[in-house]
Design an enzyme around this catalytic site. Sequence first.
Site, PDB file in Angstrom:
ATOM      1  N   ASN A  42      62.529  68.743  41.058  1.00 49.40           N
ATOM      2  CA  ASN A  42      63.487  67.879  40.300  1.00 49.40           C
ATOM      3  C   ASN A  42      65.042  67.948  40.448  1.00 49.40           C
ATOM      4  OD1 ASN A  42      62.978  69.931  38.488  1.00 49.40           O
ATOM      5  ND2 ASN A  42      63.383  68.870  36.772  1.00 49.40           N
ATOM      6  N   ILE A  43      65.916  67.212  40.331  1.00 49.56           N
ATOM      7  CA  ILE A  43      67.291  67.459  40.755  1.00 49.56           C
ATOM      8  C   ILE A  43      68.049  66.838  39.786  1.00 49.56           C
ATOM      9  CG2 ILE A  43      69.344  67.552  42.308  1.00 49.56           C
ATOM     10  CD1 ILE A  43      67.131  67.479  44.592  1.00 49.56           C
ATOM     11  N   CYS A  55      63.327  62.746  40.312  1.00 44.51           N
ATOM     12  CA  CYS A  55      62.196  63.969  39.907  1.00 44.51           C
ATOM     13  C   CYS A  55      61.626  64.383  41.239  1.00 44.51           C
ATOM     14  CB  CYS A  55      61.319  63.001  39.206  1.00 44.51           C
ATOM     15  SG  CYS A  55      61.523  62.094  37.785  1.00 44.51           S
ATOM     16  N   GLU A  57      58.723  64.125  42.446  1.00 46.23           N
ATOM     17  CA  GLU A  57      57.705  63.264  43.067  1.00 46.23           C
ATOM     18  C   GLU A  57      58.397  62.372  44.003  1.00 46.23           C
ATOM     19  OE1 GLU A  57      58.153  64.020  39.886  1.00 46.23           O
ATOM     20  OE2 GLU A  57      56.281  63.283  39.046  1.00 46.23           O
ATOM     21  N   CYS A  91      56.539  60.550  35.569  1.00 47.00           N
ATOM     22  CA  CYS A  91      57.202  59.713  34.763  1.00 47.00           C
ATOM     23  C   CYS A  91      56.997  58.379  35.055  1.00 47.00           C
ATOM     24  CB  CYS A  91      58.793  60.084  34.404  1.00 47.00           C
ATOM     25  SG  CYS A  91      59.687  59.359  35.920  1.00 47.00           S
ATOM     26  N   CYS A  94      58.406  57.153  38.353  1.00 46.81           N
ATOM     27  CA  CYS A  94      57.765  57.689  39.467  1.00 46.81           C
ATOM     28  C   CYS A  94      56.505  56.804  39.768  1.00 46.81           C
ATOM     29  CB  CYS A  94      57.588  59.223  39.412  1.00 46.81           C
ATOM     30  SG  CYS A  94      59.066  60.099  39.647  1.00 46.81           S
TER      31      CYS A  94
HETATM   32 ZN    ZN Z   1      59.800  60.921  37.696  1.00 47.89          ZN
END
Ligand code: ZN
Length: 134
Positions: A42-43, A55, A57, A91, A94
């Site tokens: 995650n960034i 995220c 993913e 989430c 995603c």
């Molecule tokens: Zn996500």
Amino acid sequence: MDNKELIELAKKAREYSYSKISEFKVGAALLTKEGKVFMGCNIEDPSGIGVTNICAERCAIVKAISEGYIEFEKIAVVGGRDSCLEECLPCGVCRQYLNSICPRIKIVSLDNETIKTYNLQDLLPYAFNEKFDS
Ligand code: ZN
């Protein structure tokens, strides 16, 4: 590649998390149909504008697609604060993103020491589907 190996790679990816706002570090390891693994973390945007965060993913998927890979078997996701991991599932954004690109992908997570596997369709019932692949 088995799920345990994929989880270990997700843990490695998590080390690169850039999450100064939430301090919730997430790592993902995406396995392609060809057996290649793309890792993502995650960034977070330090400005605090949530929509610009990415995220782990989606980071992994963007990396894979940008290198010519489009078919995916499974994605392992691990997350938590500090060194503490908790079960971390994709989430809503995603889940929809995965559904649009690879609706049959399996999600691999780590719940304490137990590795769990989910079908994306179970995590995103009644998903919006404009594009269907075979
Ligand atoms: Zn996500």
